[in-house]
Design a protein around this motif. Structure first.
Motif, PDB file in Angstrom:
ATOM      1  N   PRO A 174       4.024   3.732  -4.931  1.00 46.23           N
ATOM      2  CA  PRO A 174       3.319   2.715  -4.165  1.00 46.23           C
ATOM      3  C   PRO A 174       2.488   1.824  -5.074  1.00 46.23           C
ATOM      4  O   PRO A 174       1.886   2.305  -6.036  1.00 46.23           O
ATOM      5  CB  PRO A 174       2.419   3.539  -3.228  1.00 46.23           C
ATOM      6  CG  PRO A 174       2.252   4.847  -3.911  1.00 46.23           C
ATOM      7  CD  PRO A 174       3.530   5.085  -4.641  1.00 46.23           C
ATOM      8  N   SER A 178      -1.999   0.181  -1.959  1.00 38.37           N
ATOM      9  CA  SER A 178      -1.151   0.435  -0.789  1.00 38.37           C
ATOM     10  C   SER A 178      -0.894   1.920  -0.580  1.00 38.37           C
ATOM     11  O   SER A 178       0.012   2.296   0.122  1.00 38.37           O
ATOM     12  CB  SER A 178       0.191  -0.282  -0.943  1.00 38.37           C
ATOM     13  OG  SER A 178       0.929   0.277  -2.007  1.00 38.37           O
ATOM     14  N   TRP A 184       0.154   9.234   4.591  1.00 38.56           N
ATOM     15  CA  TRP A 184      -0.591   8.551   5.641  1.00 38.56           C
ATOM     16  C   TRP A 184      -1.416   9.514   6.492  1.00 38.56           C
ATOM     17  O   TRP A 184      -2.364   9.095   7.156  1.00 38.56           O
ATOM     18  CB  TRP A 184       0.347   7.738   6.510  1.00 38.56           C
ATOM     19  CG  TRP A 184       1.165   8.544   7.483  1.00 38.56           C
ATOM     20  CD1 TRP A 184       2.288   9.254   7.224  1.00 38.56           C
ATOM     21  CD2 TRP A 184       0.904   8.708   8.877  1.00 38.56           C
ATOM     22  NE1 TRP A 184       2.751   9.858   8.362  1.00 38.56           N
ATOM     23  CE2 TRP A 184       1.923   9.541   9.390  1.00 38.56           C
ATOM     24  CE3 TRP A 184      -0.081   8.242   9.735  1.00 38.56           C
ATOM     25  CZ2 TRP A 184       1.980   9.908  10.727  1.00 38.56           C
ATOM     26  CZ3 TRP A 184      -0.033   8.597  11.074  1.00 38.56           C
ATOM     27  CH2 TRP A 184       1.000   9.428  11.561  1.00 38.56           C
ATOM     28  N   TRP A 220      -0.824  -2.074   5.346  1.00 36.81           N
ATOM     29  CA  TRP A 220       0.427  -1.685   4.689  1.00 36.81           C
ATOM     30  C   TRP A 220       1.636  -2.173   5.504  1.00 36.81           C
ATOM     31  O   TRP A 220       2.600  -2.678   4.960  1.00 36.81           O
ATOM     32  CB  TRP A 220       0.496  -0.181   4.507  1.00 36.81           C
ATOM     33  CG  TRP A 220       1.743   0.233   3.766  1.00 36.81           C
ATOM     34  CD1 TRP A 220       1.894   0.337   2.414  1.00 36.81           C
ATOM     35  CD2 TRP A 220       3.023   0.548   4.338  1.00 36.81           C
ATOM     36  NE1 TRP A 220       3.190   0.691   2.113  1.00 36.81           N
ATOM     37  CE2 TRP A 220       3.897   0.825   3.260  1.00 36.81           C
ATOM     38  CE3 TRP A 220       3.487   0.606   5.648  1.00 36.81           C
ATOM     39  CZ2 TRP A 220       5.220   1.192   3.470  1.00 36.81           C
ATOM     40  CZ3 TRP A 220       4.827   0.949   5.849  1.00 36.81           C
ATOM     41  CH2 TRP A 220       5.669   1.246   4.781  1.00 36.81           C
TER      42      TRP A 220
END
Length: 224
Positions: A174, A178, A184, A220
């Motif tokens: 990434p 980000s 996540w 994102w």
């Protein structure tokens, strides 16, 4: 080896919030065994705060499948089940609050419930009054439902973005700023990175952190 979760028979399907329902838990500790307890970032953050650890540490110590489910003991019981009951009861996940109901939601926001068959040795008492909505309120579940809706919608969006990415971009590390998508489920890591990137003070309150976590994920999904 940990015992696998046992499928739970369903006694009623396709229920909405106005459906008659009432249940009083008697703390017999029978329902906290042989089940897969799915969690979202909000629930992880609540549990981590309860234990006084970061969400990064909680995911590593207390979950499987990268934060998707709580760990169980070798006998199939929830890792937070003690002799006196749930050790994290005030911050227990939504599925525990709703039991013996299961909530379902599809990608367009349709919601329905199923009534599960309680464990054979369960001493919980079914009530003749009340509705699913009143059960939700009695279990202090509205905040958990709102968080579940938000994260489910974000998950659908993230999956769409990833499916449309070329293979070389999907497998690449990434870019700076980000990493919210890198894992996540890890709210603390994502919020810390987001705050550093935008020169913000990192909050300690779980609800404030969730707000910034959602912002980070949305950035994102739809970068400026």
């Amino acid at each position: 080896m940990t015992k696998p979760a046992i499928p739970i028979p369903v006694t009623r399907k396709g229920l909405d919030r106005s459906a008659p329902f009432g249940f009083t838990c008697k703390r017999c500790l029978q329902c906290c065994r042989n089940k897969k307890i799915q969690v979202n970032p909000y629930e992880i953050a609540r549990l981590a705060h309860h234990l006084g650890i970061s969400t990064t540490e909680f995911i590593e110590r207390c979950t499987v499948e990268n934060g998707s489910f709580l760990k169980c003991n070798e006998d199939g019981s929830c890792m937070f089940l003690g002799s006196d009951g749930c050790a994290v009861h005030s911050d227990r996940p939504l599925v525990c609050r709703l039991y013996p109901l299961a909530r379902h939601m599809n990608h367009i926001g349709d919601e329905w419930f199923s009534e599960l068959q309680a464990a054979s040795a369960c001493s919980g008492k079914y009530e003749e009054h009340g509705t699913i909505q009143s059960h939700i309120e009695e279990q202090h579940a509205p905040a958990y439902l709102r968080a579940a809706n938000i994260y489910l919608n974000l998950l659908w969006e993230m999956m769409t973005v990833l499916e449309n990415q070329p293979d070389d971009e999907r497998d690449a590390d990434p870019p700076e700023g980000s990493s919210a998508i890198h894992n996540w489920m890890d709210m603390d890591e994502a919020v810390t990175n987001y705050c550093q990137l935008h020169q913000l003070d990192c909050p300690t309150d779980t609800d404030e952190k969730m707000h910034l976590h959602i912002e980070a994920l949305q950035c994102w999904i739809k970068p400026a």
